[in-house]
Design a protein around this motif. Structure first.
Motif, PDB file in Angstrom:
ATOM      1  N   ILE A  96      -2.218   3.730   0.879  1.00 30.80           N
ATOM      2  CA  ILE A  96      -3.295   3.186   0.048  1.00 30.80           C
ATOM      3  C   ILE A  96      -3.946   4.276  -0.798  1.00 30.80           C
ATOM      4  O   ILE A  96      -4.142   4.100  -2.007  1.00 30.80           O
ATOM      5  CB  ILE A  96      -4.325   2.449   0.929  1.00 30.80           C
ATOM      6  N   LYS A 144      -8.804  -2.324  -0.056  1.00 33.32           N
ATOM      7  CA  LYS A 144      -7.343  -2.376   0.081  1.00 33.32           C
ATOM      8  C   LYS A 144      -6.921  -2.429   1.556  1.00 33.32           C
ATOM      9  O   LYS A 144      -5.962  -3.109   1.904  1.00 33.32           O
ATOM     10  CB  LYS A 144      -6.692  -1.188  -0.635  1.00 33.32           C
ATOM     11  N   GLU A 147      -7.502  -5.917   2.669  1.00 35.49           N
ATOM     12  CA  GLU A 147      -6.454  -6.798   2.163  1.00 35.49           C
ATOM     13  C   GLU A 147      -5.242  -6.743   3.086  1.00 35.49           C
ATOM     14  O   GLU A 147      -4.588  -7.751   3.324  1.00 35.49           O
ATOM     15  CB  GLU A 147      -6.033  -6.392   0.748  1.00 35.49           C
ATOM     16  N   TYR A 148      -4.961  -5.565   3.607  1.00 33.74           N
ATOM     17  CA  TYR A 148      -3.854  -5.390   4.546  1.00 33.74           C
ATOM     18  C   TYR A 148      -4.156  -6.102   5.867  1.00 33.74           C
ATOM     19  O   TYR A 148      -3.307  -6.782   6.430  1.00 33.74           O
ATOM     20  CB  TYR A 148      -3.584  -3.898   4.776  1.00 33.74           C
TER      21      TYR A 148
END
Length: 164
Positions: A96, A144, A147-148
């Motif tokens: 990321i 991020k 989101e994972y």
């Protein structure tokens, strides 16, 4: 900043020891010719015997002091090298931050798991010239990561890379 070659020689001296998995947070204070104070964090396997690894760190400090005619202090950072979940989540975090800027690195990675969420705690070394604030960077990385996996939260300390 210290000379690049001097920094590389310090790193090579430390990482020549098999116990040293990596270094970070190297600080060199220069108070004139041959009057350096070196402070550095050295990553070691967290499963090692504390007394044995402390002895090795003492030897590394002495070696630096003699080789570079300096005062050297090493902070020992344990790294969970055998925990598959920690290894996997560190790779996720590294991917990321590298998507934001390939020069960004992370260290001091650890996790704290609870019944509802897991904190991914780490330091990120970002280039001095990165065109976003620390807050913007932290928010972007955290978004991020969520989101994972929405149960993961990033807790990030920012270090600036002053040497190119």
């Amino acid at each position: 900043p210290p000379d690049r070659e001097f920094v590389e020689n310090i790193e090579k001296t430390i990482t020549a020891h098999k116990e040293a998995l990596g270094i970070h947070d190297l600080i060199v204070h220069n108070y004139g010719h041959m009057k350096n104070i070196i402070s550095v964090h050295v990553e070691v396997d967290s499963s090692c015997d504390l007394n044995v690894i402390h002895d090795k760190i003492d030897l590394m400090e002495r070696e630096l002091s003699l080789k570079f005619e300096c005062t050297a202090t090493i902070h020992m950072d344990p790294v969970a090298v055998n925990d598959e979940r920690v290894i996997h989540l560190k790779k996720v975090a590294e991917k990321i931050v590298c998507e934001i800027d390939e020069k960004i690195t992370i260290h001091d990675f650890r996790i704290v798991s609870g019944p509802t969420h897991t904190n991914l705690i780490f330091d990120a070394v970002v280039p001095f010239e990165l065109e976003m604030t620390n807050r913007e960077f932290k928010e972007l990385v955290n978004n991020k990561i969520q989101e994972y996996d929405s149960t993961l939260f990033a807790v990030i300390d920012i270090d600036k890379a002053y040497i190119k």
